[in-house]
Design an enzyme around this catalytic site. Structure first.
Site, PDB file in Angstrom:
ATOM      1  N   ASP A 485       0.834  -1.210   0.000  1.00 28.48           N
ATOM      2  CA  ASP A 485       0.000   0.000   0.000  1.00 28.48           C
ATOM      3  C   ASP A 485       0.867   1.258   0.000  1.00 28.48           C
ATOM      4  O   ASP A 485       2.080   1.194   0.292  1.00 28.48           O
ATOM      5  CB  ASP A 485      -0.899  -0.045   1.253  1.00 28.48           C
ATOM      6  CG  ASP A 485      -2.232   0.660   1.062  1.00 28.48           C
ATOM      7  OD1 ASP A 485      -2.356   1.464   0.115  1.00 28.48           O
ATOM      8  OD2 ASP A 485      -3.144   0.405   1.876  1.00 28.48           O
ATOM      9  N   ASP A 555     -10.600   2.144  -3.436  1.00 25.93           N
ATOM     10  CA  ASP A 555     -11.140   1.806  -2.114  1.00 25.93           C
ATOM     11  C   ASP A 555     -12.664   1.774  -2.154  1.00 25.93           C
ATOM     12  O   ASP A 555     -13.297   1.305  -1.208  1.00 25.93           O
ATOM     13  CB  ASP A 555     -10.687   2.850  -1.083  1.00 25.93           C
ATOM     14  CG  ASP A 555      -9.300   2.569  -0.548  1.00 25.93           C
ATOM     15  OD1 ASP A 555      -8.763   1.487  -0.860  1.00 25.93           O
ATOM     16  OD2 ASP A 555      -8.752   3.417   0.169  1.00 25.93           O
TER      17      ASP A 555
HETATM   18  C1  DGJ Z   1      -5.873   1.725   1.868  1.00 28.34           C
HETATM   19  C2  DGJ Z   1      -6.220   0.518   1.048  1.00 28.34           C
HETATM   20  O1  DGJ Z   1      -6.640   0.889  -0.227  1.00 28.34           O
HETATM   21  C3  DGJ Z   1      -7.263  -0.300   1.793  1.00 28.34           C
HETATM   22  O2  DGJ Z   1      -7.684  -1.392   1.032  1.00 28.34           O
HETATM   23  C4  DGJ Z   1      -6.662  -0.744   3.109  1.00 28.34           C
HETATM   24  O3  DGJ Z   1      -5.601  -1.630   2.858  1.00 28.34           O
HETATM   25  C5  DGJ Z   1      -6.195   0.454   3.905  1.00 28.34           C
HETATM   26  N1  DGJ Z   1      -5.339   1.307   3.132  1.00 28.34           N
HETATM   27  C6  DGJ Z   1      -5.461   0.011   5.145  1.00 28.34           C
HETATM   28  O4  DGJ Z   1      -4.910   1.051   5.820  1.00 28.34           O
END
Ligand code: DGJ
Length: 745
Positions: A485, A555
């Site tokens: 991430d 997301d």
């Molecule tokens: C952002 C990601 O896109 C989510 O899927 C998740 O992993 C969160 N970060 C976790 O902090």
């Protein structure tokens, strides 16, 4: 004199006077008496031709449908001076123009020399053949600046890969202020420009607009690819059309700040220049040093936007995506495992017991891979703390990760783990020990986003730390997959360990080190797979996809919003990498209520995952998901690696949408259809299928939903394509979904 070269490469060369002699004697472009030289690359249904004009400039001659090898193209010829304001240097479509001699369009390269001189005029020097391509060396007319242009063409898709290596052979340093990977040119015409814009939770909106005079700048100044624009473009002759018409498209392989400029100049010529973003750029090249640009891929299709994306998908699967040790040498990567991810179920509240309970539920659904998301490390209870401290949190996992991983394996799944390697919370042991490791300008505030700062990965010590903890994590635990991430963009991009003039190298060195770490990890752990995530789809491009097996497009997991996000995504990227989770309803973002069947089918258009709190699912939910996961597994290769046809777009407030994929053997096809909201009693349009073998018989089977009972079960490809597939008359209402498979008898 004609020389025949390997299948996809034909170079015809007229006699050529040694440029060094000629040019050093006659640097003035007014004396243009160099013999011309032509280069031609053909692959798939595409020919790309360029050549050296009589002034020594390298210019594009042709880019379009494939020509016969013996078709003669006119030699490269400099444009004539239309007016004193439209000089040939600026109007000639140069392959890689230096900023000098009065260039008013976007330069490919702009340099400041040690003495303040900023004039750079690149002329042909030499060329070398390579398999499926060639290198062409350009040199400044007086200075020892050499630029090697790398060209290759994919024999299957005709997609070109272009990049440049810039070398300083002067005795003093020079500063590169702007460096493109490549410039492309299109003939005069009326065009529609397609590009992708967005924001967090709203990525990959397809924007379509007529190409106008002036420049359209698509870019990221953020240090990474960005949610707001994606480094892809498609330019269609005339109006946008999915199925027909000429389309030229391109995608830049760079995960740092980038820029693509699409210009239509005053004489209607079109040029597309892309590479490092010149904003705040300044790369000092010492004597003997080189700078490699990213690669800019470019392709052509005569079959509309659909044809363009099918070529790109195939190219990505065959040529870009990495292989693991298990898939080494295979033409394409294997379809992605169906995953379960804990993020939306638990957020930071991960514990050994809670994760094991979810893993047991996931295994019962037929899930292949269990992924534990954020929250397992350091003092991570919220997003306030812990990033940078990559030790297992003892309160949550008293015995380390092993008991959980063993349990996941015993349930027949493999194990994946979330990391965010390039970031640090100020509330962390790492930051307390190394406050100088973050991007910053000394003495200035350090801007936080999500309570985190960006580690300066350009630094060798930071790079070693990041590589070291990841390598250790993978050595000590049986981890099959990392979700990598990256949850903010840059601010204060200082690198004060370097002399002031060199600090802007951070824009290049950071991304190079990121790629270096990913490459080394893959080498040392050849079965580990990696997802590129950046708060959703903020780091998806053909650069990162060389090192990562899948991406997280957004997301936003609302299944209705996802239809549009996935539609936009599919213009540039293959469904193979498009991870799509089924999450809970009502959805946390839009508060929209949708059925599980609708959510499943929305996600089944890509690489399927489940991200819901399955501990709350009913037995019926579990049974439905299990049945659909099984059905998905059976047709997954067709969905994710077949030819994708966007039958009805979900964009622009459409009441319906539909996609179809056909495998390369044309033996199987999968259709997804969605009703967004029925209005005025309109039934679902008849779906005229595409890409089938007209003479073959195909049997229709519903995966979910029903076809019109009047439809035959078995009919020819011609029937399904010409008559079309009629869906059940009751396929109406809000947020309804159907899916079908057709199998050749
Ligand atoms: C952002 C990601 O896109 C989510 O899927 C998740 O992993 C969160 N970060 C976790 O902090």
């Amino acid at each position: 004199m004609m020389k025949t070269l390997p299948a996809v490469l034909l170079i015809s060369a007229a006699s050529f006077l040694a440029p060094a002699t000629l040019l050093s004697a006659q640097p003035s472009p007014a004396r243009c008496n160099v013999s011309t030289k032509d280069f031609r690359l053909s692959g798939g249904n595409v020919t790309y031709a360029f050549g050296v004009n009589a002034c020594g400039e390298l210019q594009q001659v042709y880019w379009g449908g494939r020509l016969a090898d013996n078709d003669k193209l006119p030699p490269a010829r400099r444009n004539r001076e239309m007016a004193s304001f439209d000089t040939p240097y600026t109007t000639t479509p140069q392959e890689y123009a230096g900023w000098g001699e009065g260039l008013f369009v976007e330069p490919a390269l702009k340099i400041t020399f040690a003495d303040g001189n900023r004039d750079l005029v690149l002329h042909y020097d030499s060329s070398t053949e390579k398999p499926n391509g060639l290198d062409v060396v350009l040199k400044d007319i007086t200075k020892q600046i050499y630029v090697t242009l790398h060209y290759s063409i994919d024999p299957q898709t005709g997609i070109l890969a272009r990049s440049a290596t810039i070398e300083n052979r002067e005795s003093d340093p020079v500063t590169i202020e702007q460096a493109a990977a490549a410039a492309w040119a299109l003939p005069h015409g009326n065009y529609t420009l397609n590009y992708l814009t967005g924001r967090w939770a709203g990525e990959y909106n397809l924007t379509q607009e007529p190409l106008q005079h002036g420049a359209r700048v698509i870019e990221s100044r953020r240090g990474s690819t960005g949610h707001q624009a994606n480094p892809w473009f498609a330019i269609q002759s005339g109006s946008p059309d999915e199925n027909s018409g000429e389309v030229w498209f391109g995608a830049l392989g760079w995960s740092g700040s980038w820029r693509i400029v699409v210009e239509q100049d005053q004489l209607d010529a079109v040029r597309i220049t892309g590479g490092f973003n010149p904003f705040d750029f300044g790369y000092v090249l010492k004597p003997g040093e080189k700078l490699e640009t990213p690669t800019f891929y470019g392709g052509y299709s005569a079959h509309g936007l659909g044809g363009a994306s099918r070529l790109l998908h195939s190219f990505e699967n065959h040529n870009i995506l990495p292989r693991t040790a298990k898939t080494a040498g295979q033409p394409t990567p294997k379809p992605r495992p169906v995953i379960y991810n804990s993020w939306e179920a638990t957020e930071f509240r991960v514990t050994e017991g809670g994760q094991i309970a979810l893993a047991e539920k996931a295994a019962a659904l037929g899930i292949d891979r269990f992924v534990m998301d954020d929250g397992w490390f350091g003092q991570r209870k919220t997003d306030n703390a812990g990033l940078g401290d990559w030790y297992v949190n003892k309160e949550k996992f008293p015995n380390g990760l092993k008991p959980l991983i063993d349990k996941v394996h015993s349930l027949g799944m493999d194990f994946g783990l979330w990391v965010e390697p390039e970031m640090v919370n100020p509330d962390s042991d790492l930051y307390r020990a190394h406050p100088d490791w973050v991007l910053n300008f000394p003495g200035r505030p350090r801007t936080e986003a999500r309570q985190q700062l960006v580690l300066n990965l350009a630094r060798t010590d930071v790079r070693d730390y990041v590589y070291g903890f990841l390598d250790k994590l993978l050595n000590e635990n049986d981890i099959a997959f990392l979700k990598w991430d990256y949850n903010r963009n840059w601010s204060e991009p200082g690198w004060d360990q370097l002399p002031p003039a060199e600090q802007k190298k951070v824009y290049v060195a950071f991304t190079q080190n990121l790629y270096g770490i990913l490459a080394e990890l893959r080498k040392r752990h050849p079965n580990v797979e990696i997802e590129s995530c950046s708060g959703g789809g903020g780091r998806v491009d053909l650069g990162i996809l060389r090192y990562t097996d899948e991406v997280w497009p957004s997301d936003n997991t609302d299944p209705f919003d996802r239809l549009t996000i996935q539609d936009g995504f599919s213009y540039a990227y293959t469904p193979q990498v498009m991870m799509a989770w089924v999450t809970d309803s009502p959805h946390w973002l839009n508060k929209r209520t949708t059925s599980l069947s609708y959510r499943m089918l929305s996600s089944m258009q890509g690489s399927l995952g489940i991200g819901a709190d399955i501990s709350k699912w009913t037995a019926d939910d579990g049974a439905l998901a299990k049945r659909l996961i099984k059905a998905y597994h059976e047709v997954q290769p067709t969905i994710v690696q077949g030819d994708l046809y966007r039958l009805i777009s979900p964009r622009n407030g459409s009441e319906f949408s539909a996609t179809q994929t056909v495998n390369h053997e044309k033996s199987q096809s999968v259709v997804f259809a969605f009703v967004h909201s029925t209005q005025e009693g309109r039934g679902f349009p008849v779906l005229k299928l595409k890409g089938l073998d007209p003479a073959a018989q195909y049997t229709l089977t519903a995966i979910e939903g029903k076809a019109n009972p009047r439809e035959p079960t078995t009919a020819t490809g011609a029937y399904w394509m010409n008559h079309g597939l009629e869906l059940d008359d009751n396929f109406r209402g809000d947020f309804q979904a159907s899916a079908f498979r057709l199998d050749r008898k």
